[in-house]
Motif scaffolding. Structure first.
Motif, PDB file in Angstrom:
ATOM      1  N   GLY A   1      27.748  35.958  46.114  1.00 53.94           N
ATOM      2  CA  GLY A   1      28.202  34.661  45.615  1.00 53.94           C
ATOM      3  C   GLY A   1      27.064  33.661  45.515  1.00 53.94           C
TER       4      GLY A   1
ATOM      5  N   GLU B   1      40.867  31.971  42.414  1.00 51.83           N
ATOM      6  CA  GLU B   1      39.977  32.361  41.321  1.00 51.83           C
ATOM      7  C   GLU B   1      39.144  31.179  40.842  1.00 51.83           C
ATOM      8  OE1 GLU B   1      40.278  33.783  36.734  1.00 51.83           O
ATOM      9  OE2 GLU B   1      41.694  34.687  38.124  1.00 51.83           O
TER      10      GLU B   1
ATOM     11  N   THR C   1      35.423  30.703  42.307  1.00 50.50           N
ATOM     12  CA  THR C   1      34.240  31.508  42.016  1.00 50.50           C
ATOM     13  C   THR C   1      33.178  30.559  41.469  1.00 50.50           C
ATOM     14  OG1 THR C   1      34.973  32.006  39.767  1.00 50.50           O
ATOM     15  CG2 THR C   1      35.611  33.576  41.501  1.00 50.50           C
TER      16      THR C   1
ATOM     17  N   CYS D   1      33.721  29.297  37.740  1.00 53.12           N
ATOM     18  CA  CYS D   1      34.902  28.434  37.578  1.00 53.12           C
ATOM     19  C   CYS D   1      34.737  27.133  38.350  1.00 53.12           C
ATOM     20  CB  CYS D   1      36.164  29.161  38.037  1.00 53.12           C
ATOM     21  SG  CYS D   1      36.643  30.523  36.974  1.00 53.12           S
ATOM     22  N   TRP D   2      34.182  27.224  39.563  1.00 55.62           N
ATOM     23  CA  TRP D   2      33.979  26.026  40.365  1.00 55.62           C
ATOM     24  C   TRP D   2      33.090  25.030  39.629  1.00 55.62           C
ATOM     25  CZ3 TRP D   2      29.658  23.598  42.227  1.00 55.62           C
ATOM     26  CH2 TRP D   2      29.877  22.570  43.151  1.00 55.62           C
TER      27      TRP D   2
END
Length: 54
Positions: free
Chosen positions: A6, A37, A40, A43-44
């Motif tokens: 990540g 979701e 991630t 997306c964040w």
């Protein structure tokens, strides 16, 4: 096959890893889990990077 952590994905997306981790940890405690979701790095960045929960 290559896998990325990540934090590596954050760097690839241009996301500050410290800000991301602090904000994601705060979002995790907020229901519902179905929004996971959105936490991630990609997306964040689109959803929360402009105003993280610091």
């Amino acid at each position: 096959m290559s896998t990325h952590s990540g934090l590596q994905i954050c760097r690839l997306q241009g996301v500050d890893t410290y800000t991301y981790l602090i904000d994601v940890l705060r979002h995790i405690v907020l229901p519902p889990a179905s929004r996971a979701e959105g936490l991630t790095p990609l997306c964040w960045k689109a959803l929360f990077a402009a105003a993280p929960l610091r």
